[in-house]
Design a protein around this motif. Structure first.
Motif, short mmCIF file in Angstrom:
data_model
loop_
_atom_site.label_atom_id
_atom_site.label_comp_id
_atom_site.label_asym_id
_atom_site.label_seq_id
_atom_site.Cartn_x
_atom_site.Cartn_y
_atom_site.Cartn_z
N VAL A 38 38.16 -42.09 -1.42
CA VAL A 38 37.59 -43.19 -2.19
C VAL A 38 38.62 -44.27 -2.48
O VAL A 38 38.29 -45.46 -2.60
CB VAL A 38 36.90 -42.66 -3.48
N SER A 39 39.90 -43.86 -2.57
CA SER A 39 40.95 -44.82 -2.95
C SER A 39 41.59 -45.51 -1.75
O SER A 39 42.56 -46.26 -1.91
CB SER A 39 42.04 -44.06 -3.72
N ALA A 40 41.06 -45.29 -0.55
CA ALA A 40 41.67 -45.88 0.66
C ALA A 40 41.72 -47.41 0.54
O ALA A 40 40.70 -48.06 0.31
CB ALA A 40 40.89 -45.47 1.89
N LYS A 41 42.92 -47.95 0.74
CA LYS A 41 43.09 -49.40 0.63
C LYS A 41 42.28 -50.12 1.72
O LYS A 41 41.84 -51.26 1.54
CB LYS A 41 44.58 -49.75 0.74
N GLY A 42 42.07 -49.44 2.82
CA GLY A 42 41.29 -50.01 3.92
C GLY A 42 39.87 -50.38 3.50
O GLY A 42 39.24 -51.26 4.10
N LEU A 43 39.33 -49.72 2.47
CA LEU A 43 37.98 -50.05 1.98
C LEU A 43 37.98 -51.45 1.38
O LEU A 43 37.03 -52.21 1.54
CB LEU A 43 37.51 -49.01 0.95
N GLU A 44 39.10 -51.80 0.71
CA GLU A 44 39.22 -53.15 0.13
C GLU A 44 39.32 -54.19 1.25
O GLU A 44 38.73 -55.27 1.18
CB GLU A 44 40.46 -53.27 -0.74
N ILE A 45 40.11 -53.85 2.28
CA ILE A 45 40.26 -54.77 3.42
C ILE A 45 38.89 -55.05 4.04
O ILE A 45 38.55 -56.18 4.37
CB ILE A 45 41.23 -54.18 4.47
N SER A 46 38.07 -54.01 4.16
CA SER A 46 36.72 -54.17 4.72
C SER A 46 35.89 -55.09 3.83
O SER A 46 35.23 -56.01 4.33
CB SER A 46 35.99 -52.83 4.81
N ALA A 47 35.94 -54.84 2.54
CA ALA A 47 35.13 -55.63 1.60
C ALA A 47 35.53 -57.11 1.67
O ALA A 47 34.67 -57.99 1.75
CB ALA A 47 35.30 -55.09 0.18
N ILE A 48 36.84 -57.39 1.68
CA ILE A 48 37.33 -58.77 1.76
C ILE A 48 36.79 -59.45 3.02
O ILE A 48 36.45 -60.63 3.03
CB ILE A 48 38.88 -58.80 1.73
N ASN A 49 36.69 -58.66 4.10
CA ASN A 49 36.23 -59.22 5.37
C ASN A 49 34.71 -59.08 5.57
O ASN A 49 34.20 -59.28 6.68
CB ASN A 49 36.99 -58.56 6.53
N LYS A 50 34.03 -58.70 4.49
CA LYS A 50 32.57 -58.58 4.49
C LYS A 50 32.04 -57.62 5.55
O LYS A 50 31.03 -57.86 6.21
CB LYS A 50 31.92 -59.96 4.63
N ILE A 51 32.77 -56.51 5.73
CA ILE A 51 32.32 -55.48 6.66
C ILE A 51 31.80 -54.32 5.82
O ILE A 51 32.48 -53.87 4.88
CB ILE A 51 33.50 -54.99 7.54
N PRO A 52 30.57 -53.85 6.12
CA PRO A 52 30.04 -52.73 5.34
C PRO A 52 30.99 -51.54 5.38
O PRO A 52 31.39 -51.10 6.45
CB PRO A 52 28.72 -52.38 6.04
N ALA A 53 31.37 -51.08 4.19
CA ALA A 53 32.33 -49.98 4.13
C ALA A 53 31.78 -48.89 3.23
O ALA A 53 31.25 -49.18 2.16
CB ALA A 53 33.65 -50.48 3.59
N ILE A 54 31.86 -47.66 3.68
CA ILE A 54 31.37 -46.58 2.84
C ILE A 54 32.36 -45.44 2.74
O ILE A 54 33.12 -45.17 3.66
CB ILE A 54 30.00 -46.03 3.29
N PHE A 55 32.31 -44.81 1.59
CA PHE A 55 33.09 -43.60 1.34
C PHE A 55 32.14 -42.43 1.51
O PHE A 55 31.09 -42.38 0.88
CB PHE A 55 33.65 -43.67 -0.09
N ILE A 56 32.49 -41.50 2.39
CA ILE A 56 31.70 -40.27 2.49
C ILE A 56 32.59 -39.14 2.00
O ILE A 56 33.65 -38.87 2.58
CB ILE A 56 31.19 -40.03 3.93
N ASP A 57 32.15 -38.54 0.91
CA ASP A 57 32.95 -37.53 0.22
C ASP A 57 32.90 -36.18 0.95
O ASP A 57 31.83 -35.62 1.14
CB ASP A 57 32.38 -37.37 -1.21
N PRO A 58 34.08 -35.67 1.35
CA PRO A 58 34.07 -34.39 2.06
C PRO A 58 34.02 -33.17 1.12
O PRO A 58 33.91 -32.04 1.59
CB PRO A 58 35.41 -34.41 2.82
N LYS A 59 34.05 -33.43 -0.19
CA LYS A 59 34.17 -32.33 -1.14
C LYS A 59 33.02 -31.33 -1.01
O LYS A 59 31.85 -31.71 -1.02
CB LYS A 59 34.24 -32.86 -2.57
N GLY A 60 33.38 -30.07 -0.86
CA GLY A 60 32.38 -29.01 -0.82
C GLY A 60 31.65 -28.86 0.50
O GLY A 60 30.75 -28.04 0.63
N LEU A 61 32.04 -29.66 1.50
CA LEU A 61 31.36 -29.58 2.79
C LEU A 61 32.25 -28.91 3.84
O LEU A 61 33.47 -29.07 3.81
CB LEU A 61 30.99 -30.99 3.29
N THR A 62 31.63 -28.20 4.77
CA THR A 62 32.41 -27.68 5.91
C THR A 62 32.68 -28.85 6.85
O THR A 62 32.07 -29.92 6.73
CB THR A 62 31.61 -26.63 6.70
#
Ligand code: GRF
Length: 198
Positions: A38-62
């Protein structure tokens, strides 16, 4: 060509790809950026460039469960090429088979030397005089897929892990967009382990 970029952190290769697209060096668009942190700086870079960016949480998943979510999202976005750019997870066979020869990765060493983590440290500790970076297609192994492009970087007497990483990164920013551009132009032909540029 629709590209999906997967990241886990800083996103400086993502920024280099975005810039290459902006300057028309890559005939493609980035449809989505996905991060497993969730804290990846690349997510901010995407937002600044208006590219849809999503966090997919791996917690608890195989691994398989997580990769099913990834593949579903990438397919939903119509992604034709997946670019791993500092994505710190090993991907499952299911993911690899969902995008055969359509997943690329950049690695900060001349493969097959120094695969896995801390490649710059590995190269220094080994006493190598040359390292570099590799763009390759992703197969079911770790950093083992067919090599697309490589660029050598000399290792200097007084190099530290940081100084070497910095000089390799400068080459990564050119090499990855170049490989993606070749793919988007249909100029990469995979023949077994060899990738021909046509
Ligand atoms: C780069 O060194 C790349 O080669 C490796 O992970 C690092 C990612 O850096 N796979 P960044 O997130 O693109 O800045």
């Amino acid at each position: 060509m629709k590209i999906g970029v997967l990241i886990s952190g800083r996103g400086s290769n993502l920024a280099a790809i975005i810039s290459a697209i902006k300057y028309k060096k890559i005939p493609a668009e980035i449809n989505c950026v996905i991060s497993d942190r969730v804290s990846a700086k690349g997510l901010e870079i995407s937002a600044i460039n208006k590219i849809p960016a999503i966090f997919i949480d791996p917690k608890g998943l195989t691994r398989e469960e997580y990769d099913h979510l990834l593949v579903t999202e990438l397919k939903k976005q119509g992604v034709e090429l997946v670019c791993l750019a500092g994505f710190m997870r090993i991907i499952s066979l299911y993911f690899v088979r969902s995008f055969p020869n359509r997943i690329m990765n950049i690695h900060p060493a001349l493969l097959p030397s120094f695969p896995g983590l801390s490649s710059q440290k590995q190269a220094l500790e080994y006493g190598a005089k040359v390292s570099g970076c590799t763009v390759h297609f992703v197969d079911e192994g770790c950093d083992t897929g067919p090599i697309i492009l490589q660029k050598a970087v000399p290792i200097l007497e007084d190099d530290t892990e940081e100084s070497l990483a910095k000089r390799i990164l400068a080459e990564e920013y050119k090499l990855y967009p170049e490989a993606i551009s070749l793919f988007c132009q249909g100029r990469l032909k995979v023949e077994g382990r060899r990738v021909r540029i046509v």
